[in-house]
Design a protein around this motif. Structure first.
Motif, PDB file in Angstrom:
ATOM      1  N   UNK A 116       0.848  -1.195   0.000  1.00  0.00           N
ATOM      2  CA  UNK A 116       0.000   0.000   0.000  1.00  0.00           C
ATOM      3  C   UNK A 116       0.881   1.241   0.000  1.00  0.00           C
ATOM      4  N   UNK A 117       0.357   2.314  -0.562  1.00  0.00           N
ATOM      5  CA  UNK A 117       1.120   3.555  -0.666  1.00  0.00           C
ATOM      6  C   UNK A 117       0.520   4.614   0.248  1.00  0.00           C
ATOM      7  N   UNK A 118       1.297   5.661   0.488  1.00  0.00           N
ATOM      8  CA  UNK A 118       0.802   6.772   1.297  1.00  0.00           C
ATOM      9  C   UNK A 118      -0.386   7.455   0.632  1.00  0.00           C
ATOM     10  N   UNK A 119      -0.491   7.303  -0.674  1.00  0.00           N
ATOM     11  CA  UNK A 119      -1.589   7.920  -1.422  1.00  0.00           C
ATOM     12  C   UNK A 119      -2.867   7.098  -1.327  1.00  0.00           C
ATOM     13  N   UNK A 120      -2.803   5.972  -0.659  1.00  0.00           N
ATOM     14  CA  UNK A 120      -3.845   4.947  -0.554  1.00  0.00           C
ATOM     15  C   UNK A 120      -3.980   4.137  -1.841  1.00  0.00           C
ATOM     16  N   UNK A 121      -3.007   4.303  -2.757  1.00  0.00           N
ATOM     17  CA  UNK A 121      -2.972   3.406  -3.915  1.00  0.00           C
ATOM     18  C   UNK A 121      -2.386   2.076  -3.448  1.00  0.00           C
ATOM     19  N   UNK A 122      -3.069   0.992  -3.768  1.00  0.00           N
ATOM     20  CA  UNK A 122      -2.615  -0.325  -3.328  1.00  0.00           C
ATOM     21  C   UNK A 122      -2.387  -1.201  -4.545  1.00  0.00           C
ATOM     22  N   UNK A 123      -1.666  -2.258  -4.335  1.00  0.00           N
ATOM     23  CA  UNK A 123      -1.561  -3.301  -5.363  1.00  0.00           C
ATOM     24  C   UNK A 123      -1.432  -4.633  -4.649  1.00  0.00           C
ATOM     25  N   UNK A 124      -1.886  -5.696  -5.248  1.00  0.00           N
ATOM     26  CA  UNK A 124      -1.460  -7.020  -4.839  1.00  0.00           C
ATOM     27  C   UNK A 124      -1.466  -7.998  -5.997  1.00  0.00           C
ATOM     28  N   UNK A 125      -0.558  -8.962  -5.885  1.00  0.00           N
ATOM     29  CA  UNK A 125      -0.405  -9.962  -6.928  1.00  0.00           C
ATOM     30  C   UNK A 125      -1.551 -10.948  -6.881  1.00  0.00           C
ATOM     31  N   UNK A 126      -1.981 -11.401  -8.063  1.00  0.00           N
ATOM     32  CA  UNK A 126      -3.054 -12.398  -8.166  1.00  0.00           C
ATOM     33  C   UNK A 126      -2.480 -13.608  -8.893  1.00  0.00           C
ATOM     34  N   UNK A 127      -2.514 -14.770  -8.257  1.00  0.00           N
ATOM     35  CA  UNK A 127      -1.918 -15.965  -8.866  1.00  0.00           C
ATOM     36  C   UNK A 127      -2.970 -16.958  -9.358  1.00  0.00           C
ATOM     37  N   UNK A 128      -4.256 -16.655  -9.122  1.00  0.00           N
ATOM     38  CA  UNK A 128      -5.313 -17.536  -9.618  1.00  0.00           C
ATOM     39  C   UNK A 128      -6.569 -16.721  -9.874  1.00  0.00           C
ATOM     40  N   UNK A 129      -7.081 -16.831 -11.085  1.00  0.00           N
ATOM     41  CA  UNK A 129      -8.314 -16.128 -11.418  1.00  0.00           C
ATOM     42  C   UNK A 129      -8.893 -16.639 -12.726  1.00  0.00           C
ATOM     43  N   UNK A 130     -10.126 -16.252 -12.982  1.00  0.00           N
ATOM     44  CA  UNK A 130     -10.826 -16.690 -14.190  1.00  0.00           C
ATOM     45  C   UNK A 130     -11.545 -15.507 -14.830  1.00  0.00           C
ATOM     46  N   UNK A 131     -11.690 -15.580 -16.143  1.00  0.00           N
ATOM     47  CA  UNK A 131     -12.544 -14.609 -16.826  1.00  0.00           C
ATOM     48  C   UNK A 131     -14.005 -14.884 -16.445  1.00  0.00           C
ATOM     49  N   UNK A 132     -14.816 -13.836 -16.401  1.00  0.00           N
ATOM     50  CA  UNK A 132     -16.272 -14.007 -16.316  1.00  0.00           C
ATOM     51  C   UNK A 132     -16.863 -13.395 -17.594  1.00  0.00           C
ATOM     52  N   UNK A 133     -17.622 -14.196 -18.322  1.00  0.00           N
ATOM     53  CA  UNK A 133     -18.317 -13.702 -19.518  1.00  0.00           C
ATOM     54  C   UNK A 133     -19.794 -14.063 -19.392  1.00  0.00           C
ATOM     55  N   UNK A 134     -20.622 -13.089 -19.527  1.00  0.00           N
ATOM     56  CA  UNK A 134     -22.079 -13.284 -19.409  1.00  0.00           C
ATOM     57  C   UNK A 134     -22.451 -14.089 -18.163  1.00  0.00           C
ATOM     58  N   UNK A 135     -21.804 -13.749 -17.061  1.00  0.00           N
ATOM     59  CA  UNK A 135     -22.167 -14.344 -15.791  1.00  0.00           C
ATOM     60  C   UNK A 135     -21.614 -15.739 -15.542  1.00  0.00           C
ATOM     61  N   UNK A 186       5.982  -1.933  -8.032  1.00  0.00           N
ATOM     62  CA  UNK A 186       5.168  -2.470  -6.942  1.00  0.00           C
ATOM     63  C   UNK A 186       4.193  -3.460  -7.557  1.00  0.00           C
ATOM     64  N   UNK A 187       4.551  -4.735  -7.481  1.00  0.00           N
ATOM     65  CA  UNK A 187       3.704  -5.723  -8.146  1.00  0.00           C
ATOM     66  C   UNK A 187       3.835  -7.083  -7.522  1.00  0.00           C
ATOM     67  N   UNK A 188       3.033  -8.022  -8.010  1.00  0.00           N
ATOM     68  CA  UNK A 188       3.118  -9.385  -7.539  1.00  0.00           C
ATOM     69  C   UNK A 188       4.495  -9.952  -7.848  1.00  0.00           C
ATOM     70  N   UNK A 189       5.027 -10.730  -6.923  1.00  0.00           N
ATOM     71  CA  UNK A 189       6.331 -11.349  -7.158  1.00  0.00           C
ATOM     72  C   UNK A 189       6.217 -12.254  -8.372  1.00  0.00           C
ATOM     73  N   UNK A 190       7.052 -12.028  -9.407  1.00  0.00           N
ATOM     74  CA  UNK A 190       6.879 -12.824 -10.622  1.00  0.00           C
ATOM     75  C   UNK A 190       7.183 -14.296 -10.385  1.00  0.00           C
ATOM     76  N   UNK A 191       6.442 -15.143 -11.064  1.00  0.00           N
ATOM     77  CA  UNK A 191       6.682 -16.581 -10.989  1.00  0.00           C
ATOM     78  C   UNK A 191       7.937 -16.943 -11.771  1.00  0.00           C
ATOM     79  N   UNK A 192       8.201 -18.230 -11.861  1.00  0.00           N
ATOM     80  CA  UNK A 192       9.441 -18.673 -12.494  1.00  0.00           C
ATOM     81  C   UNK A 192       9.480 -18.383 -13.989  1.00  0.00           C
ATOM     82  N   UNK A 193       8.318 -18.158 -14.603  1.00  0.00           N
ATOM     83  CA  UNK A 193       8.302 -17.813 -16.029  1.00  0.00           C
ATOM     84  C   UNK A 193       8.823 -16.412 -16.255  1.00  0.00           C
TER      85      UNK A 193
END
Lengths: 459, 431
Positions: free
Chosen positions: A379-398, B358-365
């Motif tokens: 998180x940043x002092x500006x309240x801008x945040x980030x986090x890494x996502x290692x698993x997710x899926x597209x959603x199309x038409x629900x 500032x990002x997710x730690x990259x995987x091995x790829x």
């Protein structure tokens, strides 16, 4: 931890003083592709003192718990406080005091397993993965346990004794697709010693099967489409959102250094659906992942309501920041090692559940993403945040479609929280990571699933 | 103060006495004097003394290890017995081994004790200079410490090394504030054998403070493009961490490293050469002995774009059949290029000056996505303005291949010596 009665040294305190004896004990067993690369135990402990003098602090520590060393660290901490005070001359008043006594021990009462039995447990899990999923290019299975045992005496009369353990099994699976490694990790476990969390490897087989199914889909996945998207963040991400995006910005030392939460108490900072609390030790009568009854300044830990129905209500405090803001300390001062001074840290930060179901939330998205598992965040002092996502899926038409490759989401927390339009009814806790802020510290993060708009990194 | 060599030898004897066939013991004692600034004022003077013992034993091809921070009384004997128990509980592995005999050596670097008054005066001087030059800067936290380490490593093959090192280290964590406006935070650090120079002259601190003030006013990027990035020395560490991780024990033993078949082959543009030089003196905050008991040597990892060495430990080397690295990595030195930084900027049609990732730690790829923090838009050869809410995505391995220039100028962080690096093919996206 060796016994030593801290109260025997009370007469040696000079001014406001904290005397803490602590030991952190770890177990680390790792198998990499069937090789037992690590089989280790460690113990780090000792005695420390912190002394406050008119706005300046002195701190000293020694690894050996003995009468001589207790006296030495008390003297050295007082000398350091004097060194700074004689130069800084801040002339600040005393810190708030609310003496309390507490004993909390979350040790298991079950028979303890030997190191050999622990190694066998991890090996059995690894053998199962190897035989069930022979196409895997890589696999790492690690058991990591941490016991944190503390005794604290403060000059204003608090005495606390605690033993907070945690035990996790980390499973990292990898496939090679088109010459490129594709990984997916998951973590199993939580509060308690090994025997409280795990009974047999077989209990984890179904969860690992689910992890493997996700990995196969991820290996066929696509890059996310970059830009501002409608997303359903599963509980794992809601917890890290609560921690990274909001929690850090309301730590009172961060507020004083200019965070975006400064001066906004009483203002609407989120959708009215959002209530967020930093729980001290329990939620609905059950222990949180990191139960803190008394913090490392001897303050009785209280739940801190950060956001209530969208309105910013309070910050997280230690004694010094509470004195500055003229409020009561919340019990958020925590130290990781015996040689660390307490800092303002979160404990168990959670967004409270709503009333929607995950299924109807996904069904309500025409074009967006369902994001399930997070890695690291910031998180940043500006309240801008980030986090890494290692698993997710597209959603199309629900409906869920293709898996996506690793990505990162970001946003400005107080803007993003105003876009939350649905919240699911579950509350899930995660606690396997460590929060970093000069020192590491175990924290709990909790939440339901959220439907919101966030920036997605991609190509 | 205890005597490291005697305690290390005592630990080794305890391991052998408990039944170890091969054993290693490392004893380290550390004294740190640390002065902290919080919210712009000196807040805490912290003095810590700590000891650390690492014990490892091999018996019947099984290895156990433990660490503790106490050596007095029966602690060593109990720990040695526990290590043998851990070894007995382990799986056998032919790759477990300890370092062979080498000439005994004593390595010494830096001062033996801090100048506490100078610690205070240098930190106060920094606060004063920042207040005068950059009045909108809020120093959220600054830490200046002196750490004295005495370490002894012995093993049952006759290895006997002693290290005595004193080093000053500083880190400064800051943002800017003006009225309601707040800039992104930034952080930098550096190490030094002494405090002869003012802290503002060290590392990249002065440049980052100036930029932080500029970053009070940012603009979000609109749209998406694929462009070039000039990676600052502070940010280059993320790239080097990815590379060093990918050529280390874990991914190579696991078989998932993307560099597993690339030794002796090109993995980066020819303008890029990377070394790890912990022992030669070029890096003041280096080390002299590896974790597995070898005298550390300097090492070229990438030479003119060609991968020259993995970063494998003795165990990793025996496990994979690939050569052992002569050190444990880090202490990175990237050779300077022939292009001035200003010239690098002039050659960019559209891209970023990337100052913090500032990002997710990259995987091995090596695939990465994250936020470009404290960064600037470059257009038509000019740095235009600082950005907010701008994301970047790409692949770290591809970035190494697409390096177009390395700057003549470098920043000496004390723990690394790094230039600016320009590369292409990064996706930049705004709102």
């Amino acid at each position: 931890m060796p016994e030593l009665n801290l109260r025997d040294y009370r007469d040696l305190f000079s001014g406001y003083t904290e005397l803490r004896a602590q030991e952190n004990r770890t177990v680390n067993i790792t198998f990499v592709r069937g090789n037992n690369t690590l089989n280790s135990r460690s113990s780090t402990g000792g005695i420390s003192a912190r002394v406050y003098r008119s706005g300046s602090w002195g701190f000293a520590s020694h690894p050996v718990l003995s009468a001589e060393n207790v006296k030495a660290v008390l003297r050295a901490a007082a000398d350091s406080a004097l060194f700074l005070d004689s130069r800084e001359k801040k002339n600040r008043g005393p810190l708030p005091a609310d003496p309390t006594t507490s004993e909390s021990d979350f040790s298991t009462t079950r028979p303890r397993r030997s190191q050999k039995e622990l190694v066998e447990f991890v090996r059995e899990l690894d053998d199962h993965i190897a035989s069930a999923y022979p196409e895997l290019a890589g696999r790492t299975v690690s058991l990591r346990c941490l016991d944190m045992e503390k005794r604290l005496l403060t000059a204003d009369g608090s005495y606390a004794r605690s033993m907070i353990p945690r035990s996790f099994i980390y499973v990292d699976l990898a496939l090679i697709r088109a010459g490129q490694p594709v990984e997916l990790f998951d973590v199993y476990g939580g509060l308690g010693q090994f025997e409280e969390q795990f009974s047999s490897p077989e209990e984890l087989f179904e969860k690992i099967a689910g992890q493997h199914r996700h990995l196969v889909k991820k290996s066929e996945g696509v890059f996310a489409d970059a830009g501002l998207k409608t997303c359903v963040l599963d509980a794992d991400l809601a917890g890290i959102l609560a921690h990274e995006a909001i929690g850090h910005t309301v730590e009172a030392d961060i507020v004083r250094s200019g965070s975006a939460a400064g001066g906004r108490i009483g203002q609407e900072v989120a959708a009215p659906l959002i209530t967020m609390i930093d729980y001290a030790h329990s939620y609905k009568g059950k222990n949180c992942p990191v139960p803190v009854l008394v913090d490392d300044e001897g303050t009785r830990a209280q739940d801190a309501v950060i956001i209530e129905k969208g309105v910013l209500k309070s910050y997280l405090h230690n004694k010094e920041s509470a004195a500055h803001f003229k409020v009561a300390p919340t019990g958020n001062a925590r130290a990781y090692q015996f040689s660390d001074e307490p800092l303002i840290r979160m404990r168990n930060t959670a967004i409270l559940p709503g009333s929607s179901s995950l299924e109807e939330m996904i069904a309500s998205v025409d074009d967006g993403y369902y994001l399930i598992r997070a890695s690291n965040g910031q998180a940043d002092s500006t309240s801008e945040f980030m986090f890494g996502v290692v698993l997710g899926y597209e959603i199309k038409q629900g409906r869920l479609r293709r898996a996506i490759k690793d990505t990162t989401i970001s946003g400005v927390a107080f803007d993003m929280l105003k876009t939350v339009s649905m919240i699911s009814g579950e509350m899930n806790w995660m606690s396997s990571g460590m929060c970093g802020k000069k020192q590491l510290i175990p924290v709990g993060m909790g939440g339901p699933a959220l439907k919101c708009r966030v920036n997605l990194g991609g190509r | 103060m205890e005597k490291p060599t005697e305690i290390a030898r005592e630990g080794l004897a305890a391991l052998l006495g408990a039944g170890a066939e091969k054993a290693q013991c490392r004893f380290t004692q550390t004294t740190t004097d640390e002065l902290n600034v919080d919210l712009g004022e000196c807040s805490l003077l912290r003095t810590t003394f700590d000891t650390h013992i690492d014990l490892a034993a091999i018996k019947d091809r099984r290895k156990g290890s433990t660490s503790l921070n106490r050596s007095g009384g029966p602690a060593l004997q109990e720990a040695a017995a526990a290590v043998i128990g851990l070894a007995a509980a382990s799986a056998p592995d032919e790759a477990h081994e300890i370092a062979p005999a080498q000439p005994a050596a004593v390595f010494t670097a830096g001062a033996s004790r801090p100048d506490r008054d100078k610690l205070y005066s240098r930190l106060k001087e920094l606060l004063h200079e920042i207040g005068a030059r950059y009045p909108r800067i809020m120093v959220r936290q600054a830490i200046l410490d002196f750490t004295r380490t005495e370490s002894a490593l012995v093993n049952s093959n006759g290895v006997d090394f002693v290290t005595r090192k004193g080093i000053y280290r500083a880190s400064v964590f800051f943002s800017s504030r003006e009225g309601e406006r707040v800039s992104s935070f930034n952080i930098t650090g550096f190490s030094s054998r002494d405090l002869e120079r003012s802290l503002l002259e060290c590392g990249s601190l002065d440049t980052l403070l100036r930029q932080s003030t500029e970053q009070l006013v940012t603009r979000p990027l609109q749209g998406k493009f694929v462009g070039e990035v000039i990676i600052t020395p502070d940010c280059l560490g993320d790239l080097l961490a990815f590379l060093s991780g990918a050529i280390g024990d874990g991914p190579l033993i696991s078989g998932t490293s993307i560099y597993r078949d690339r030794l002796g082959k090109r993995i980066a543009a020819p303008v890029f050469s990377l070394h790890s030089r912990p022992a030669g003196g070029e890096i003041c905050d280096g080390y002299f002995v590896t974790a597995d008991g070898y005298a550390a040597g300097d090492l070229t990892i990438v030479e003119n774009g060609v991968l020259k060495s993995f970063l494998l430990s003795l165990y990793g080397s025996r496990k994979t059949g690939l050569p052992r690295a002569v050190n444990d990595g880090s202490a990175f030195v990237v050779d300077p290029g022939e292009t001035a930084f200003e010239e690098m900027v002039r050659s960019v049609k559209r891209g970023l000056l990337l100052a913090r990732f500032s990002g997710g730690v990259p995987g091995e790829s090596g695939d990465f996505a994250g936020v470009a923090k404290n960064s600037y838009l470059i257009e038509d050869g000019e740095i235009k303005y600082p950005l907010s809410e701008t994301m970047i995505a790409g692949n770290f391995a591809e970035i190494f291949k697409s390096i177009t220039a390395v700057s003549r100028e470098r920043i000496d962080f004390g723990s690394a010596l790094l230039p600016w690096v320009a590369a292409s093919g990064v996706t930049v996206s705004g709102k």
